[in-house]
Design a protein around this motif. Structure first.
Motif, short mmCIF file in Angstrom:
data_model
loop_
_atom_site.label_atom_id
_atom_site.label_comp_id
_atom_site.label_asym_id
_atom_site.label_seq_id
_atom_site.Cartn_x
_atom_site.Cartn_y
_atom_site.Cartn_z
N GLY A 23 0.81 -1.21 0.00
CA GLY A 23 0.00 0.00 0.00
C GLY A 23 0.84 1.26 0.00
N SER A 24 0.15 2.39 0.14
CA SER A 24 0.80 3.69 0.09
C SER A 24 0.38 4.56 1.26
N LEU A 25 1.28 5.47 1.63
CA LEU A 25 1.00 6.50 2.63
C LEU A 25 1.73 7.76 2.20
N ARG A 26 1.19 8.88 2.62
CA ARG A 26 1.84 10.17 2.33
C ARG A 26 2.02 10.89 3.65
N LEU A 27 3.24 11.14 4.02
CA LEU A 27 3.55 11.91 5.22
C LEU A 27 3.70 13.37 4.86
N SER A 28 3.24 14.22 5.77
CA SER A 28 3.35 15.66 5.56
C SER A 28 4.13 16.28 6.71
N CYS A 29 4.85 17.34 6.40
CA CYS A 29 5.59 18.09 7.41
C CYS A 29 5.29 19.57 7.21
N ALA A 30 4.74 20.18 8.23
CA ALA A 30 4.44 21.61 8.18
C ALA A 30 5.46 22.36 9.02
N ALA A 31 6.08 23.35 8.42
CA ALA A 31 7.11 24.12 9.11
C ALA A 31 6.60 25.51 9.47
N SER A 32 7.08 26.01 10.60
CA SER A 32 6.77 27.38 11.02
C SER A 32 7.99 27.96 11.71
N GLY A 33 7.97 29.27 11.87
CA GLY A 33 9.10 29.94 12.49
C GLY A 33 10.04 30.50 11.44
N ASN A 34 11.29 30.65 11.81
CA ASN A 34 12.28 31.28 10.95
C ASN A 34 12.87 30.25 9.99
N ILE A 35 12.18 30.02 8.87
CA ILE A 35 12.63 28.99 7.93
C ILE A 35 13.45 29.56 6.79
N PHE A 36 13.74 30.84 6.81
CA PHE A 36 14.42 31.46 5.68
C PHE A 36 15.86 30.97 5.52
N SER A 37 16.44 30.46 6.59
CA SER A 37 17.81 29.97 6.51
C SER A 37 17.87 28.47 6.26
N ILE A 38 16.71 27.84 6.12
CA ILE A 38 16.67 26.40 5.90
C ILE A 38 16.99 26.08 4.44
N ASN A 39 17.98 25.21 4.23
CA ASN A 39 18.36 24.82 2.88
C ASN A 39 18.18 23.33 2.61
N ALA A 40 17.82 22.60 3.63
CA ALA A 40 17.67 21.16 3.48
C ALA A 40 16.47 20.69 4.29
N MET A 41 15.66 19.85 3.65
CA MET A 41 14.49 19.28 4.31
C MET A 41 14.55 17.78 4.10
N GLY A 42 14.02 17.05 5.07
CA GLY A 42 14.15 15.61 4.90
C GLY A 42 13.28 14.81 5.81
N TRP A 43 13.50 13.50 5.72
CA TRP A 43 12.81 12.51 6.55
C TRP A 43 13.82 11.47 7.02
N TYR A 44 13.73 11.15 8.30
CA TYR A 44 14.50 10.07 8.90
C TYR A 44 13.50 9.09 9.49
N ARG A 45 13.98 7.90 9.81
CA ARG A 45 13.12 6.94 10.48
C ARG A 45 13.94 6.12 11.46
N GLN A 46 13.22 5.58 12.45
CA GLN A 46 13.85 4.70 13.42
C GLN A 46 12.89 3.61 13.82
N ALA A 47 13.31 2.39 13.61
CA ALA A 47 12.53 1.23 13.99
C ALA A 47 13.03 0.73 15.34
#
Length: 121
Positions: free
Chosen positions: A16-40
């Protein structure tokens, strides 16, 4: 400071499929990298996918284990990014964390609280 909030986790059957979403707030103007990590449980945290901003050419990188199945996307207008997960496998079960950082390829500077993804056989 940057705040990140994930959503979209849940239980899905293998294939099957899933779609994860990430909403950012605050001072994001200096952000140059976005991502996803996981831990089992009992395993080390691992990078799943990253995406750069336009200044880095929007470069994407994926863990070998998810290449061809997962896609990372971003929506600058909504200050959000997503992880589209297709052809899910039980070994994809983990807590997934949204991340943001100042430098692509470096350890993230900000982490979300995590969202559980469980894939049943």
């Amino acid at each position: 400071q940057v705040q990140l909030v994930e959503s979209g986790g849940g239980l899905v059957q293998a294939g099957g499929s899933l779609r994860l979403s990430c909403a950012a707030s605050g001072n994001i103007f200096s952000i140059n990298a976005m991502g996803w990590y996981r831990q089992a449980p009992g395993k080390q945290r691992e990078l799943v996918a990253t995406i750069g901003t336009a200044t880095t050419g929007g470069r994407t990188d994926y863990a070998d284990s998810v290449k061809g199945r997962f896609t990372i996307l971003r929506d600058n207008a909504k200050k959000a990014w997503y992880l589209q997960m297709d052809s899910l496998k039980p070994e994809d079960s983990a807590v997934y964390y949204c991340t943001a950082g100042f430098q692509l390829g470096a350890e993230p500077d900000y982490w979300g609280q995590g969202t559980q993804v469980t894939v049943s056989p």
